[in-house]
Structure formats: C-alpha cells, structure tokens
Design a protein around this motif. Structure first.
Motif, PDB file in Angstrom:
ATOM      1  N   PRO A  40       0.825  -1.222   0.000  1.00  0.00           N
ATOM      2  CA  PRO A  40       0.000   0.000   0.000  1.00  0.00           C
ATOM      3  C   PRO A  40       0.850   1.260   0.000  1.00  0.00           C
ATOM      4  O   PRO A  40       1.773   1.386   0.803  1.00  0.00           O
ATOM      5  CB  PRO A  40      -0.801  -0.136   1.292  1.00  0.00           C
ATOM      6  N   GLY A  41       0.550   2.144  -0.924  1.00  0.00           N
ATOM      7  CA  GLY A  41       1.257   3.409  -0.985  1.00  0.00           C
ATOM      8  C   GLY A  41       2.635   3.345  -1.605  1.00  0.00           C
ATOM      9  O   GLY A  41       3.357   4.351  -1.616  1.00  0.00           O
ATOM     10  N   LYS A  42       3.002   2.190  -2.116  1.00  0.00           N
ATOM     11  CA  LYS A  42       4.331   2.030  -2.712  1.00  0.00           C
ATOM     12  C   LYS A  42       4.215   1.598  -4.167  1.00  0.00           C
ATOM     13  O   LYS A  42       3.185   1.118  -4.611  1.00  0.00           O
ATOM     14  CB  LYS A  42       5.153   1.022  -1.917  1.00  0.00           C
ATOM     15  N   GLU A  43       5.321   1.762  -4.888  1.00  0.00           N
ATOM     16  CA  GLU A  43       5.350   1.331  -6.273  1.00  0.00           C
ATOM     17  C   GLU A  43       5.546  -0.182  -6.368  1.00  0.00           C
ATOM     18  O   GLU A  43       6.049  -0.813  -5.431  1.00  0.00           O
ATOM     19  CB  GLU A  43       6.478   2.049  -7.019  1.00  0.00           C
ATOM     20  N   ARG A  44       5.164  -0.720  -7.504  1.00  0.00           N
ATOM     21  CA  ARG A  44       5.379  -2.139  -7.742  1.00  0.00           C
ATOM     22  C   ARG A  44       6.879  -2.403  -7.812  1.00  0.00           C
ATOM     23  O   ARG A  44       7.617  -1.667  -8.473  1.00  0.00           O
ATOM     24  CB  ARG A  44       4.689  -2.573  -9.026  1.00  0.00           C
ATOM     25  N   GLU A  45       7.317  -3.455  -7.146  1.00  0.00           N
ATOM     26  CA  GLU A  45       8.740  -3.762  -7.122  1.00  0.00           C
ATOM     27  C   GLU A  45       9.003  -5.198  -7.514  1.00  0.00           C
ATOM     28  O   GLU A  45       8.171  -6.091  -7.296  1.00  0.00           O
ATOM     29  CB  GLU A  45       9.338  -3.492  -5.730  1.00  0.00           C
ATOM     30  N   PHE A  46      10.177  -5.409  -8.061  1.00  0.00           N
ATOM     31  CA  PHE A  46      10.616  -6.731  -8.488  1.00  0.00           C
ATOM     32  C   PHE A  46      10.882  -7.611  -7.278  1.00  0.00           C
ATOM     33  O   PHE A  46      11.444  -7.162  -6.284  1.00  0.00           O
ATOM     34  CB  PHE A  46      11.877  -6.596  -9.330  1.00  0.00           C
ATOM     35  N   VAL A  47      10.495  -8.899  -7.399  1.00  0.00           N
ATOM     36  CA  VAL A  47      10.755  -9.873  -6.350  1.00  0.00           C
ATOM     37  C   VAL A  47      11.677 -10.983  -6.852  1.00  0.00           C
ATOM     38  O   VAL A  47      12.735 -11.233  -6.285  1.00  0.00           O
ATOM     39  CB  VAL A  47       9.454 -10.487  -5.810  1.00  0.00           C
ATOM     40  N   ALA A  48      11.260 -11.654  -7.929  1.00  0.00           N
ATOM     41  CA  ALA A  48      12.046 -12.774  -8.447  1.00  0.00           C
ATOM     42  C   ALA A  48      11.651 -13.020  -9.896  1.00  0.00           C
ATOM     43  O   ALA A  48      10.543 -12.668 -10.311  1.00  0.00           O
ATOM     44  CB  ALA A  48      11.823 -14.036  -7.620  1.00  0.00           C
ATOM     45  N   ALA A  49      12.567 -13.634 -10.647  1.00  0.00           N
ATOM     46  CA  ALA A  49      12.286 -13.958 -12.043  1.00  0.00           C
ATOM     47  C   ALA A  49      13.070 -15.185 -12.457  1.00  0.00           C
ATOM     48  O   ALA A  49      14.148 -15.469 -11.911  1.00  0.00           O
ATOM     49  CB  ALA A  49      12.615 -12.774 -12.948  1.00  0.00           C
ATOM     50  N   TYR A  58      16.790 -14.673 -10.863  1.00  0.00           N
ATOM     51  CA  TYR A  58      17.164 -13.435 -10.203  1.00  0.00           C
ATOM     52  C   TYR A  58      16.247 -13.192  -9.000  1.00  0.00           C
ATOM     53  O   TYR A  58      15.076 -13.547  -9.029  1.00  0.00           O
ATOM     54  CB  TYR A  58      17.036 -12.251 -11.157  1.00  0.00           C
ATOM     55  N   TYR A  59      16.823 -12.587  -7.988  1.00  0.00           N
ATOM     56  CA  TYR A  59      16.065 -12.213  -6.798  1.00  0.00           C
ATOM     57  C   TYR A  59      16.385 -10.785  -6.403  1.00  0.00           C
ATOM     58  O   TYR A  59      17.518 -10.331  -6.572  1.00  0.00           O
ATOM     59  CB  TYR A  59      16.393 -13.129  -5.618  1.00  0.00           C
ATOM     60  N   ALA A  60      15.392 -10.123  -5.851  1.00  0.00           N
ATOM     61  CA  ALA A  60      15.654  -8.843  -5.214  1.00  0.00           C
ATOM     62  C   ALA A  60      16.503  -9.096  -3.969  1.00  0.00           C
ATOM     63  O   ALA A  60      16.366 -10.132  -3.308  1.00  0.00           O
ATOM     64  CB  ALA A  60      14.340  -8.168  -4.826  1.00  0.00           C
ATOM     65  N   ASP A  61      17.347  -8.140  -3.646  1.00  0.00           N
ATOM     66  CA  ASP A  61      18.210  -8.305  -2.472  1.00  0.00           C
ATOM     67  C   ASP A  61      17.395  -8.526  -1.199  1.00  0.00           C
ATOM     68  O   ASP A  61      17.826  -9.245  -0.297  1.00  0.00           O
ATOM     69  CB  ASP A  61      19.097  -7.066  -2.305  1.00  0.00           C
ATOM     70  N   SER A  62      16.227  -7.931  -1.137  1.00  0.00           N
ATOM     71  CA  SER A  62      15.410  -8.001   0.074  1.00  0.00           C
ATOM     72  C   SER A  62      14.846  -9.393   0.341  1.00  0.00           C
ATOM     73  O   SER A  62      14.427  -9.688   1.469  1.00  0.00           O
ATOM     74  CB  SER A  62      14.267  -6.993   0.002  1.00  0.00           C
ATOM     75  N   VAL A  63      14.827 -10.260  -0.690  1.00  0.00           N
ATOM     76  CA  VAL A  63      14.245 -11.598  -0.514  1.00  0.00           C
ATOM     77  C   VAL A  63      15.263 -12.704  -0.736  1.00  0.00           C
ATOM     78  O   VAL A  63      14.957 -13.879  -0.516  1.00  0.00           O
ATOM     79  CB  VAL A  63      13.042 -11.808  -1.438  1.00  0.00           C
ATOM     80  N   LEU A 106      14.732  -9.080 -17.014  1.00  0.00           N
ATOM     81  CA  LEU A 106      13.685  -9.822 -16.310  1.00  0.00           C
ATOM     82  C   LEU A 106      13.234  -9.084 -15.058  1.00  0.00           C
ATOM     83  O   LEU A 106      12.253  -9.472 -14.438  1.00  0.00           O
ATOM     84  CB  LEU A 106      14.184 -11.213 -15.907  1.00  0.00           C
ATOM     85  N   GLN A 107      13.952  -8.052 -14.657  1.00  0.00           N
ATOM     86  CA  GLN A 107      13.673  -7.384 -13.389  1.00  0.00           C
ATOM     87  C   GLN A 107      12.846  -6.112 -13.536  1.00  0.00           C
ATOM     88  O   GLN A 107      12.622  -5.409 -12.559  1.00  0.00           O
ATOM     89  CB  GLN A 107      14.998  -7.076 -12.690  1.00  0.00           C
ATOM     90  N   ILE A 108      12.403  -5.827 -14.764  1.00  0.00           N
ATOM     91  CA  ILE A 108      11.659  -4.597 -15.019  1.00  0.00           C
ATOM     92  C   ILE A 108      10.234  -4.930 -15.423  1.00  0.00           C
ATOM     93  O   ILE A 108      10.021  -5.724 -16.347  1.00  0.00           O
ATOM     94  CB  ILE A 108      12.350  -3.783 -16.126  1.00  0.00           C
ATOM     95  N   PRO A 109       9.233  -4.342 -14.775  1.00  0.00           N
ATOM     96  CA  PRO A 109       7.835  -4.680 -15.084  1.00  0.00           C
ATOM     97  C   PRO A 109       7.476  -4.511 -16.561  1.00  0.00           C
ATOM     98  O   PRO A 109       6.758  -5.339 -17.121  1.00  0.00           O
ATOM     99  CB  PRO A 109       7.042  -3.710 -14.209  1.00  0.00           C
ATOM    100  N   ARG A 110       7.962  -3.465 -17.206  1.00  0.00           N
ATOM    101  CA  ARG A 110       7.552  -3.207 -18.577  1.00  0.00           C
ATOM    102  C   ARG A 110       8.105  -4.218 -19.573  1.00  0.00           C
ATOM    103  O   ARG A 110       7.717  -4.214 -20.740  1.00  0.00           O
ATOM    104  CB  ARG A 110       7.963  -1.790 -18.998  1.00  0.00           C
ATOM    105  N   SER A 111       8.991  -5.102 -19.109  1.00  0.00           N
ATOM    106  CA  SER A 111       9.506  -6.145 -19.992  1.00  0.00           C
ATOM    107  C   SER A 111       8.487  -7.251 -20.234  1.00  0.00           C
ATOM    108  O   SER A 111       8.628  -8.029 -21.166  1.00  0.00           O
ATOM    109  CB  SER A 111      10.782  -6.758 -19.397  1.00  0.00           C
ATOM    110  N   TYR A 112       7.475  -7.337 -19.388  1.00  0.00           N
ATOM    111  CA  TYR A 112       6.525  -8.443 -19.438  1.00  0.00           C
ATOM    112  C   TYR A 112       5.276  -8.082 -20.228  1.00  0.00           C
ATOM    113  O   TYR A 112       4.816  -6.944 -20.208  1.00  0.00           O
ATOM    114  CB  TYR A 112       6.162  -8.883 -18.022  1.00  0.00           C
ATOM    115  N   ASP A 113       4.736  -9.092 -20.881  1.00  0.00           N
ATOM    116  CA  ASP A 113       3.577  -8.881 -21.748  1.00  0.00           C
ATOM    117  C   ASP A 113       2.251  -9.156 -21.050  1.00  0.00           C
ATOM    118  O   ASP A 113       1.219  -8.585 -21.409  1.00  0.00           O
ATOM    119  CB  ASP A 113       3.674  -9.813 -22.971  1.00  0.00           C
ATOM    120  N   TYR A 114       2.261 -10.061 -20.080  1.00  0.00           N
ATOM    121  CA  TYR A 114       1.015 -10.514 -19.467  1.00  0.00           C
ATOM    122  C   TYR A 114       1.150 -10.505 -17.940  1.00  0.00           C
ATOM    123  O   TYR A 114       2.208 -10.855 -17.407  1.00  0.00           O
ATOM    124  CB  TYR A 114       0.677 -11.928 -19.949  1.00  0.00           C
ATOM    125  N   TRP A 115       0.028 -10.169 -17.286  1.00  0.00           N
ATOM    126  CA  TRP A 115       0.024 -10.045 -15.835  1.00  0.00           C
ATOM    127  C   TRP A 115      -1.176 -10.752 -15.231  1.00  0.00           C
ATOM    128  O   TRP A 115      -2.264 -10.762 -15.839  1.00  0.00           O
ATOM    129  CB  TRP A 115      -0.015  -8.570 -15.420  1.00  0.00           C
TER     130      TRP A 115
END
Length: 125
Positions: A40-49, A58-63, A106-115
């Motif tokens: 909530p209140g934050k931007e969409r962020e990468f987790v894993a791919a 790939y993983y985000a450092d936080s996970v 793989l870590q950027i949302p706009r790279s993906y075609d389907y959600w």
C-alpha cells in the motif's frame, strides 16, 4: 494469455507461504516468468524472475536467501516459495509472463507482456 495467481493469505512473521500462478494460453515453455509485489502506498517492485529455460534466476536483495522461484512446464505453473516471512513482505503479489525479446531485463515490469490479478500476502508481527 491469462495468468491466475493464488495461494496468498495471512501468516505470522517467520512463517512460510507458497504462491502459485497458472498460465493459460500461449506457449508456457517460451515465457520468462516474474513475481512482483506492491505494498500500500508504494510502487510495484521486483521480487524474483526465472528465464524460459530456467537457467537464469534473479532475486531482489530483500528476498534473497528467503524466497525461491521455480517453474513446472508440465503444469504451466510458476511458484514462489516464501520462507522466513517478515511484516515488510506484506503486499499484493503479481505474476507476469513474457517473451522478453531484444535483451529486455527480467527485473523490469515493462519487460513483461502478461500479468495476473495478484494475490494478497499479509505477514503479521
């Protein structure tokens, strides 16, 4: 192509949860797959791919060290196993699929075609 995410829920800090995403339509084995999250209140962020071959992950450092992404081409499903969950992991988790041609990251949302529609994960302290 449709993506259906499920498996979210309420879990205590330190617990585990596995979210899944079933992909229908298209050729699943050709898709790179990713998990993103939005609190909530934050931007969409990468987790894993995971790449189409499974050879790049790939993983985000936080996970890193806590989450594991995997794919089952026979079931057209991508998984995100989440261990040692923290309250800051609370978010809506989205799965994404794409061909990622042209060297897209793989870590950027706009790279993906389907959600997918997202599944809510809530970690209580």
């Amino acid at each position: 192509v449709q993506l259906q995410a499920f498996g979210g829920g309420l879990v205590q800090a330190g617990g585990s949860l596995r979210v899944s995403c079933v992909v229908s339509g298209g050729t699943f084995s050709r898709y790179a797959l990713g998990w993103f999250r939005q609190a909530p209140g934050k931007e969409r962020e990468f987790v894993a791919a995971i790449s189409w071959s499974g050879g790049r992950i790939y993983y985000a450092d936080s996970v890193k060290g806590r989450f594991t992404i995997s794919r089952d081409n026979a079931k057209n499903t991508v998984y995100l196993q989440m261990n040692s969950l923290k309250p800051e992991d609370t978010a809506v988790y989205y799965c994404a699929a794409g061909l990622l041609t042209g060297g897209l990251s793989l870590q950027i949302p706009r790279s993906y075609d389907y959600w997918g529609q997202g599944t809510l994960v809530t970690v209580s302290s």
